[in-house]
Design a protein around this motif. Sequence first.
Motif, short mmCIF file in Angstrom:
data_model
loop_
_atom_site.label_atom_id
_atom_site.label_comp_id
_atom_site.label_asym_id
_atom_site.label_seq_id
_atom_site.Cartn_x
_atom_site.Cartn_y
_atom_site.Cartn_z
N ILE A 39 0.10 -0.48 5.79
CA ILE A 39 -0.80 0.59 5.38
C ILE A 39 -1.97 0.00 4.60
O ILE A 39 -1.77 -0.77 3.66
CB ILE A 39 -0.07 1.62 4.50
CG1 ILE A 39 1.18 2.14 5.21
CG2 ILE A 39 -1.00 2.78 4.14
CD1 ILE A 39 2.02 3.05 4.35
N GLN A 69 6.04 -0.29 8.39
CA GLN A 69 4.63 -0.04 8.63
C GLN A 69 3.75 -0.84 7.69
O GLN A 69 4.16 -1.24 6.60
CB GLN A 69 4.32 1.45 8.51
CG GLN A 69 4.80 2.10 7.23
CD GLN A 69 4.77 3.61 7.30
OE1 GLN A 69 4.79 4.21 8.38
NE2 GLN A 69 4.68 4.25 6.15
N SER A 122 -1.11 4.93 14.05
CA SER A 122 -0.83 6.36 13.86
C SER A 122 -2.09 7.18 13.60
O SER A 122 -2.08 8.40 13.80
CB SER A 122 0.16 6.54 12.71
OG SER A 122 -0.38 6.06 11.49
N GLU A 124 9.45 3.21 5.98
CA GLU A 124 9.36 4.67 5.98
C GLU A 124 10.44 5.17 6.92
O GLU A 124 10.26 5.16 8.15
CB GLU A 124 7.97 5.12 6.43
CG GLU A 124 7.80 6.63 6.47
CD GLU A 124 7.95 7.28 5.11
OE1 GLU A 124 8.47 8.41 5.07
OE2 GLU A 124 7.56 6.66 4.10
N ASP A 165 -4.91 4.07 6.50
CA ASP A 165 -4.72 3.74 7.92
C ASP A 165 -3.38 3.03 8.08
O ASP A 165 -3.05 2.11 7.33
CB ASP A 165 -5.84 2.84 8.42
CG ASP A 165 -7.18 3.56 8.43
OD1 ASP A 165 -7.18 4.80 8.51
OD2 ASP A 165 -8.22 2.88 8.33
N THR A 166 -2.62 3.43 9.08
CA THR A 166 -1.24 2.95 9.20
C THR A 166 -0.96 2.37 10.58
O THR A 166 -1.29 2.97 11.60
CB THR A 166 -0.26 4.12 8.94
OG1 THR A 166 -0.49 4.65 7.64
CG2 THR A 166 1.18 3.64 9.05
#
Length: 279
Positions: A90, A88, A154, A83, A95-96
């Motif tokens: 996910i 990341q 995050s 990203e 939820d990341t």
Amino acid sequence: MRHISMVKKLFTSVAVLTAPVMCVGTASATPVSYIDKAEVIAQNAQRGADVVGIDTSSDVNFAVTSNEIVAESENESVKLEKEGNSTQVISQTGDTLILPEEASGNLSVADGTGVVAGKEMTDFAVNHSEEGRTRVTSILSSRAAPERLDFTFSDASSLFIQENGSVTINDKDNQVSGVVDVPWAVDAQGKSVPTHYEVNGNVLTQVIEHNAGDYVYPITADPSWSSVFRWIGRGAKVLAKKIGPGAAILCLTGAGWAWYRSDANGWVRVGDAVIGCIA
């Protein structure tokens, strides 16, 4: 990842064989040298897991599908992606986890492991188990590698370090939504390397004190975490939120079962157990 459940995975080795050089990134092709490096990264992650006694038999193979790198189990799936300048992980619920800034290179799959080529002599391997446990193994290739790696949850509001060195993750409602296992780090000969967590808001920093010691590289280090309530069903989280302060609930964690009690900071792990799932 070579393990006994490879045949029954939703994403089989056939998918990998049909696209052996696919990766998610800006490069149009993967150099042979990078394929070799990805395999080495995956093997080093496996070596570290073996040294500390992690059972990888329930690991779910990552595979490249529709230009995405995904691992899917019976209960959930996780995706490894870029990203912008960030890498990341996910979950299917959104939820990341944002990996450290060192995870800046191409993404690939080797031996069923999601692999991230990094910078500053640091690479990363991502594994996911059928039980919902995710591992991100950092591979430090030399003394020039950093001693501090920042992982950002995050969707979390705060993180709390427990007495045993593990970390609980609080969501936006100030309820525990996950647990990060006690950190570990070992060198290429299996020698333990001092490591611990520090937290700041929703950022988890793994400190790996490798510069001061006499270690053989590469060093592998691993924060593993679990979405506690999701493992025992969506209703468990709703149930937990309805329980008042001072109540306790028994939840599934990466190492078995553990009791949590509610207090002013949300839910706090208070001990281990071996049976049931009750509130």
